[in-house]
Design a protein around this motif. Structure first.
Motif, PDB file in Angstrom:
ATOM      1  N   VAL A  73       0.095  -2.819   2.810  1.00 35.27           N
ATOM      2  CA  VAL A  73       0.242  -1.636   4.489  1.00 35.27           C
ATOM      3  C   VAL A  73       0.507  -3.282   5.698  1.00 35.27           C
ATOM      4  O   VAL A  73       1.652  -2.457   5.919  1.00 35.27           O
ATOM      5  CB  VAL A  73      -0.887  -1.361   4.832  1.00 35.27           C
ATOM      6  N   VAL A  74      -0.302  -4.470   5.592  1.00 30.99           N
ATOM      7  CA  VAL A  74       0.620  -4.879   6.509  1.00 30.99           C
ATOM      8  C   VAL A  74       1.720  -5.563   5.810  1.00 30.99           C
ATOM      9  O   VAL A  74       2.731  -5.996   7.374  1.00 30.99           O
ATOM     10  CB  VAL A  74      -0.811  -6.123   6.412  1.00 30.99           C
ATOM     11  N   LEU A  75       1.921  -6.010   5.108  1.00 36.32           N
ATOM     12  CA  LEU A  75       3.210  -7.032   5.031  1.00 36.32           C
ATOM     13  C   LEU A  75       4.528  -6.369   4.985  1.00 36.32           C
ATOM     14  O   LEU A  75       5.290  -6.420   5.723  1.00 36.32           O
ATOM     15  CB  LEU A  75       3.363  -7.773   3.507  1.00 36.32           C
ATOM     16  N   HIS A  76       4.328  -4.991   4.617  1.00 31.09           N
ATOM     17  CA  HIS A  76       5.441  -4.090   4.436  1.00 31.09           C
ATOM     18  C   HIS A  76       5.538  -3.445   6.176  1.00 31.09           C
ATOM     19  O   HIS A  76       6.747  -3.806   6.446  1.00 31.09           O
ATOM     20  CB  HIS A  76       5.123  -2.593   4.148  1.00 31.09           C
ATOM     21  N   GLU A  77       4.420  -3.828   6.581  1.00 32.68           N
ATOM     22  CA  GLU A  77       5.254  -4.075   8.775  1.00 32.68           C
ATOM     23  C   GLU A  77       5.345  -5.189   9.176  1.00 32.68           C
ATOM     24  O   GLU A  77       6.318  -4.542   9.846  1.00 32.68           O
ATOM     25  CB  GLU A  77       3.348  -2.973   9.042  1.00 32.68           C
ATOM     26  N   ILE A  78       4.528  -5.672   8.662  1.00 35.10           N
ATOM     27  CA  ILE A  78       5.656  -7.040   9.562  1.00 35.10           C
ATOM     28  C   ILE A  78       6.863  -7.883   8.595  1.00 35.10           C
ATOM     29  O   ILE A  78       7.206  -7.827   9.551  1.00 35.10           O
ATOM     30  CB  ILE A  78       4.741  -8.443   9.473  1.00 35.10           C
TER      31      ILE A  78
ATOM     32  N   GLU B 165       4.710  -6.510  -9.373  1.00 38.33           N
ATOM     33  CA  GLU B 165       5.046  -6.071  -8.623  1.00 38.33           C
ATOM     34  C   GLU B 165       5.670  -5.933  -6.981  1.00 38.33           C
ATOM     35  O   GLU B 165       5.739  -6.374  -5.910  1.00 38.33           O
ATOM     36  CB  GLU B 165       6.075  -4.834  -8.710  1.00 38.33           C
ATOM     37  N   THR B 166       3.652  -5.522  -6.709  1.00 39.56           N
ATOM     38  CA  THR B 166       3.955  -5.301  -4.999  1.00 39.56           C
ATOM     39  C   THR B 166       4.222  -6.779  -3.561  1.00 39.56           C
ATOM     40  O   THR B 166       5.018  -5.946  -3.268  1.00 39.56           O
ATOM     41  CB  THR B 166       2.572  -4.750  -4.497  1.00 39.56           C
ATOM     42  N   PHE B 167       3.995  -7.527  -4.194  1.00 32.95           N
ATOM     43  CA  PHE B 167       3.681  -8.584  -2.894  1.00 32.95           C
ATOM     44  C   PHE B 167       4.879  -9.286  -3.470  1.00 32.95           C
ATOM     45  O   PHE B 167       5.735  -9.645  -2.238  1.00 32.95           O
ATOM     46  CB  PHE B 167       2.944  -9.366  -2.912  1.00 32.95           C
TER      47      PHE B 167
END
Length: 565
Positions: free
Chosen positions: A234-239, A272-274
């Motif tokens: 959630v954090v990586l997607h947001e920032i 694959e997410t990150f």
């Protein structure tokens, strides 16, 4: 070649024989007849001689040169592949070919050479083909689509800040499950009002100053990661779309000193997410071996190192580990410029994409303050305080007071740890420099997602955090848990029954939420509201790891484990 030579010799013999025969078939004037005869013979055989010569040139260029070990470079348009086994018509052993057939560099001569080439091992046989049934194909397609939705990032949209479609907030009243009373009207009303300007360009709504204009500024966003992979997603997607550098530090032990694996490399390799975020991530594995932290840890059980609030012993050692790790985050920002921004957060303290965008366009304290160009100070950010999920919140307009940020020119003056905690007196872990400006708050600009985890993983935090666990607050320092502890956490998660000040409300309608949650509310329902443990998706397959380690710490003296997490 022997065959070739025999063929050419036989042709020459036949030609000579034909010439001799012609000279013998003369008239009475032997000399003249012989000359005429020779001319006619030469004219007859000349085409054969020319054809033979051309055939010989063809053999020499295309057959002999390709089967002998020469030092020629092949035509780059013919035989494009590099012959790793030295069998084909490639470059000589004294040169290296690039992909376009150009010599790049002469490699060093090998000390050991061999005249025979080694054939590669045979390929393993292919597994037998087993056709997939319709049901299996449909299931795989459904799983693939679910993963795509969960891991998708909104980088393909023209506008990353589009106002999300959501329900209108109509109920400005929540429920305090601890007391059974209703309330929270002011808190819910305030949260709903922030949605009006949340997605608009501007400085004022964030508590920032200055005129909205593009600044030559990079943003460094740093935090420590333990194992909360879902929160990290959630954090990586947001920032990601609005920061320039993401600094992730992961320790080899918990704050309590227990060894742990490094989760981020394993997740990054197997999932694959990150990977879509990798170009901005600076990952730092940390083992507490920097001189200052190592020295403090060698003395934390016997000496007072951090002030009277942390006497020598277990608790001081825990905090020393956390403070040392946080201070080490600055190693990921060695290239930061004076006017850039450094943000320090806990993983569950998330700044909104829109707030981060404003940092690129507004003054960052102490910019805009008279004399601020020669002073240093930090800025805190109010964030909405939640626990377990967004529908469970503290009854305060903001509820939380982090992350924190500082200009690059002040980072080494303050340091990452004191940027976060600001020399809480009488702490003496790090001497406070003179001449610092007072802190300034901004926001609200994000969320505190405290314990957005399953019951088992909330319990695991008891054995990894720096602060006291609920069991330790009861005076039990045995590093164990029992059935009663598990039931208590399960009840708190289900009912939002954390403390008297916590209430449940409709966050999806009455508060801005992170983009990934807004974009895929069905996939992230367990982040919005209570979802039973058995229905929480184990996106990264980590639940068995926690279960195994928790079972090793089980205490059955207060009742046997019921087998339900």
């Amino acid at each position: 070649m022997a065959t070739l030579r025999r063929t050419v010799h036989a042709s020459s013999s036949n030609v000579a024989a034909a010439g001799n025969s012609s000279s013998k078939e003369g008239g009475h004037d032997g000399t003249r007849v012989s000359n005429d005869s020779s001319s006619r013979t030469l004219a007859n055989i000349l085409p054969y001689i020319v054809l033979g010569g051309l055939f010989g040139l063809f053999l020499t260029h295309y057959v002999i040169s390709d089967t002998s070990n020469t030092n020629t470079i092949p035509n780059p348009n013919r035989n494009r592949g590099l012959d790793l086994m030295g069998k084909g018509g490639g470059a000589s052993k004294s040169s290296t070919l690039g992909s376009d057939g150009i010599i790049l560099k002469d490699p060093p001569e090998s000390s050991a050479t061999t005249s025979t080439s080694i054939s590669p091992p045979p390929l393993p046989p292919l597994p037998p083909y087993e056709p997939k049934g319709k049901e299996q194909l449909e299931q795989e397609a459904a799983e693939k689509e679910k993963k795509r939705k969960i891991t998708a990032i909104a980088l393909t949209d023209q506008d990353l800040f589009t106002v999300p479609v959501h329900r209108e907030c109509k109920v400005f009243e929540g429920k305090f499950h601890n007391t059974g009373k209703k309330g929270g009207h002011g808190t819910i009303k305030y949260r709903d009002r922030t949605q009006k300007d949340w997605y608009e360009k501007g400085c004022k709504q964030w508590g920032l100053t200055g005129e909205w204009s593009q600044r030559d500024r990079k943003i460094y966003y740093s935090f420590m990661f333990a194992d909360e992979a879902e929160i990290l997603n959630v954090v990586l997607h947001e920032i990601y779309p609005v920061v320039d550098v993401i600094i992730i530090l992961e320790c080899t032990t918990t704050w309590q000193g227990e060894k742990k694996p490094l989760f981020f490399p394993k997740l990054n390799q197997s999932m694959e997410t990150f990977k879509p975020y990798a170009d901005k991530i600076r990952y730092i594995p940390y083992d507490f071996e920097d001189p200052r932290t190592a020295d403090f840890l060698s003395r934390c059980m016997s000496e007072e190192l951090a002030g009277p609030n942390w006497p020598p012993g277990i608790m001081q050692c825990r905090w020393i580990r956390q403070w040392g790790a946080r201070d080490y985050l600055v190693h990921g920002a060695k290239d930061i410029r004076p006017h850039d921004v450094f943000i320090v957060a806990d993983l569950d303290e998330l700044l909104a994409r829109e707030y981060l965008r404003a940092l690129h366009h507004c003054d960052v304290y102490p910019e805009g303050v008279e004399g601020g160009e020669n002073k240093c100070g930090r800025m805190g950010v109010f964030t909405f305080g939640h626990k377990y999920y967004f529908d469970c919140t503290v009854d305060r307009p903001h509820g939380h007071y982090h992350p924190n940020l500082v200009l690059g020119r002040c980072l080494n003056v303050i340091g990452a740890e004191e940027l976060k905690r600001w020399w809480g007196e009488p702490k003496k872990y790090f001497p406070k420099p003179e001449g610092l400006l007072d802190s300034k708050m901004s926001g609200p600009g994000g969320w505190h997602m405290h314990s957005f985890l399953s019951t088992a993983r909330v319990l695991w935090k008891w054995f990894s955090r720096s602060g006291r666990s609920a069991r330790e607050h009861r005076g039990k320092w045995d590093n164990r848990w029992d059935q009663e502890d598990l039931v208590t956490i399960r009840k708190q998660r289900e009912k939002c029954d954390e403390q008297k000040t916590f209430l449940s409300f409709d966050s999806e309608a009455c508060e801005p939420l992170p983009h990934l949650i807004r974009e895929h509310p069905a996939d992230w329902a367990h982040f919005i509201r209570y979802v039973p443990d058995e229905k929480i998706p184990d996106l990264y397959g980590l639940q068995p790891w926690y279960h195994e380690r928790l079972l090793q710490k089980r205490d059955d003296s207060a009742g046997k484990f019921d087998g339900k997490w």
